[in-house]
Scaffold this motif. Structure first.
Motif, PDB file in Angstrom:
ATOM      1  N   LEU A   3       0.823  -1.207   0.000  1.00  0.00           N
ATOM      2  CA  LEU A   3       0.000   0.000   0.000  1.00  0.00           C
ATOM      3  C   LEU A   3       0.862   1.263   0.000  1.00  0.00           C
ATOM      4  O   LEU A   3       0.478   2.283  -0.568  1.00  0.00           O
ATOM      5  CB  LEU A   3      -0.920  -0.022   1.232  1.00  0.00           C
ATOM      6  CG  LEU A   3      -1.927   1.109   1.319  1.00  0.00           C
ATOM      7  CD1 LEU A   3      -2.871   1.070   0.132  1.00  0.00           C
ATOM      8  CD2 LEU A   3      -2.679   1.034   2.614  1.00  0.00           C
ATOM      9  N   VAL A   4       2.063   1.189   0.568  1.00  0.00           N
ATOM     10  CA  VAL A   4       2.967   2.339   0.639  1.00  0.00           C
ATOM     11  C   VAL A   4       3.425   2.744  -0.765  1.00  0.00           C
ATOM     12  O   VAL A   4       3.553   3.927  -1.077  1.00  0.00           O
ATOM     13  CB  VAL A   4       4.172   2.026   1.556  1.00  0.00           C
ATOM     14  CG1 VAL A   4       5.192   3.143   1.540  1.00  0.00           C
ATOM     15  CG2 VAL A   4       3.706   1.745   2.967  1.00  0.00           C
ATOM     16  N   THR A   5       3.662   1.795  -1.633  1.00  0.00           N
ATOM     17  CA  THR A   5       4.101   2.128  -2.990  1.00  0.00           C
ATOM     18  C   THR A   5       2.945   2.618  -3.846  1.00  0.00           C
ATOM     19  O   THR A   5       3.152   3.396  -4.781  1.00  0.00           O
ATOM     20  CB  THR A   5       4.760   0.910  -3.660  1.00  0.00           C
ATOM     21  OG1 THR A   5       3.851  -0.180  -3.659  1.00  0.00           O
ATOM     22  CG2 THR A   5       6.039   0.535  -2.958  1.00  0.00           C
ATOM     23  N   PHE A   9       0.734   7.131  -6.093  1.00  0.00           N
ATOM     24  CA  PHE A   9      -0.019   7.096  -7.348  1.00  0.00           C
ATOM     25  C   PHE A   9      -1.490   7.442  -7.114  1.00  0.00           C
ATOM     26  O   PHE A   9      -2.107   8.134  -7.920  1.00  0.00           O
ATOM     27  CB  PHE A   9       0.109   5.718  -8.010  1.00  0.00           C
ATOM     28  CG  PHE A   9       1.492   5.445  -8.503  1.00  0.00           C
ATOM     29  CD1 PHE A   9       2.033   6.153  -9.563  1.00  0.00           C
ATOM     30  CD2 PHE A   9       2.275   4.483  -7.883  1.00  0.00           C
ATOM     31  CE1 PHE A   9       3.306   5.902 -10.010  1.00  0.00           C
ATOM     32  CE2 PHE A   9       3.555   4.218  -8.328  1.00  0.00           C
ATOM     33  CZ  PHE A   9       4.080   4.926  -9.383  1.00  0.00           C
ATOM     34  N   ILE A  10      -2.050   6.988  -6.024  1.00  0.00           N
ATOM     35  CA  ILE A  10      -3.442   7.296  -5.698  1.00  0.00           C
ATOM     36  C   ILE A  10      -3.604   8.787  -5.435  1.00  0.00           C
ATOM     37  O   ILE A  10      -4.559   9.422  -5.898  1.00  0.00           O
ATOM     38  CB  ILE A  10      -3.906   6.453  -4.480  1.00  0.00           C
ATOM     39  CG1 ILE A  10      -3.939   4.973  -4.862  1.00  0.00           C
ATOM     40  CG2 ILE A  10      -5.257   6.921  -3.977  1.00  0.00           C
ATOM     41  CD1 ILE A  10      -4.149   4.028  -3.690  1.00  0.00           C
ATOM     42  N   VAL A  11      -2.663   9.372  -4.713  1.00  0.00           N
ATOM     43  CA  VAL A  11      -2.706  10.810  -4.429  1.00  0.00           C
ATOM     44  C   VAL A  11      -2.568  11.604  -5.730  1.00  0.00           C
ATOM     45  O   VAL A  11      -3.280  12.590  -5.951  1.00  0.00           O
ATOM     46  CB  VAL A  11      -1.607  11.194  -3.410  1.00  0.00           C
ATOM     47  CG1 VAL A  11      -1.468  12.701  -3.294  1.00  0.00           C
ATOM     48  CG2 VAL A  11      -1.891  10.567  -2.059  1.00  0.00           C
ATOM     49  N   LEU A  12      -1.686  11.185  -6.620  1.00  0.00           N
ATOM     50  CA  LEU A  12      -1.479  11.869  -7.898  1.00  0.00           C
ATOM     51  C   LEU A  12      -2.743  11.817  -8.751  1.00  0.00           C
ATOM     52  O   LEU A  12      -3.147  12.833  -9.341  1.00  0.00           O
ATOM     53  CB  LEU A  12      -0.290  11.250  -8.639  1.00  0.00           C
ATOM     54  CG  LEU A  12       0.067  11.878  -9.968  1.00  0.00           C
ATOM     55  CD1 LEU A  12       0.503  13.324  -9.766  1.00  0.00           C
ATOM     56  CD2 LEU A  12       1.150  11.081 -10.659  1.00  0.00           C
ATOM     57  N   ILE A  13      -3.375  10.673  -8.833  1.00  0.00           N
ATOM     58  CA  ILE A  13      -4.597  10.536  -9.625  1.00  0.00           C
ATOM     59  C   ILE A  13      -5.713  11.398  -9.025  1.00  0.00           C
ATOM     60  O   ILE A  13      -6.461  12.059  -9.746  1.00  0.00           O
ATOM     61  CB  ILE A  13      -5.010   9.051  -9.714  1.00  0.00           C
ATOM     62  CG1 ILE A  13      -3.999   8.307 -10.590  1.00  0.00           C
ATOM     63  CG2 ILE A  13      -6.420   8.902 -10.271  1.00  0.00           C
ATOM     64  CD1 ILE A  13      -4.166   6.795 -10.580  1.00  0.00           C
ATOM     65  N   GLY A  14      -5.819  11.431  -7.717  1.00  0.00           N
ATOM     66  CA  GLY A  14      -6.820  12.266  -7.060  1.00  0.00           C
ATOM     67  C   GLY A  14      -6.589  13.746  -7.308  1.00  0.00           C
ATOM     68  O   GLY A  14      -7.536  14.500  -7.563  1.00  0.00           O
ATOM     69  N   ALA A  15      -5.340  14.168  -7.281  1.00  0.00           N
ATOM     70  CA  ALA A  15      -5.011  15.571  -7.539  1.00  0.00           C
ATOM     71  C   ALA A  15      -5.335  15.940  -8.977  1.00  0.00           C
ATOM     72  O   ALA A  15      -5.864  17.035  -9.245  1.00  0.00           O
ATOM     73  CB  ALA A  15      -3.544  15.833  -7.229  1.00  0.00           C
TER      74      ALA A  15
END
Length: 167
Positions: A3-5, A9-15
């Motif tokens: 989940l750390v890796t 990517f999840i934060v980038l997609i959300g932004a």
């Protein structure tokens, strides 16, 4: 994968989602503003020109940029639709707030110089400044360089001939 890796990517997609959503909202608001234009409305183009809307077509707008001067612009070139008070303040210099205060702006600067001396009086009061050196001040006699003494009239003549400009 942990989940750390995946977290960056999840934060980038959300932004990216939030940025595109706000950009779409701005585009929709601009499109709505352009659709709400009416003939007689004051507008500012994206180039910074102020004009009055005369006719509106599907994709174009006929603008009056000066009395009797018309230009056709794309609707997308309209940067802002202005209310009447703001348009008159910017284009015509009308400001209701200043009129209410009774502030008067003179058409010329004559009231600013009232009671002062005239130009002729001022010219007499100005001290004359001589920037040329006197012949005796050009080089001291004790320097031992008699050949380097130059008279101020020779310097002025050399400058007038254009010799002083070459270096």
């Amino acid at each position: 994968m942990s989940l750390v890796t995946l977290l960056p990517f999840i934060v980038l997609i959300g932004a990216m989602f939030l940025m595109t959503r706000s950009a779409k909202k701005k585009q929709q608001a601009a499109a709505q503003m352009r659709n709400d234009m009416q003939p007689g409305t004051g507008v500012r183009t994206i180039g910074g020109m102020y004009a009055t809307v005369k006719e509106i077509q599907d994709d174009t707008v006929l603008l009056e940029v000066a009395p009797g001067v018309h230009a056709i612009y794309a609707k997308n070139a309209i940067g802002a639709v202005l209310d009447d008070a703001e348009y008159n303040r910017i284009v015509h210099g009308d400001d209701d707030e200043l009129d209410a205060d009774g502030t008067v702006v003179p058409d010329d600067a004559s009231s600013l110089t009232a009671g002062e001396s005239t130009d002729e009086d001022a010219a007499d009061d100005v001290a004359k400044i001589d920037l040329g050196k006197k012949a005796e001040d050009a080089a001291p006699e004790d320097a031992g360089t008699k050949g380097s003494e130059i008279k101020s009239s020779e310097v002025k003549d050399a400058k007038a001939d254009g010799e002083g400009d070459a270096k």
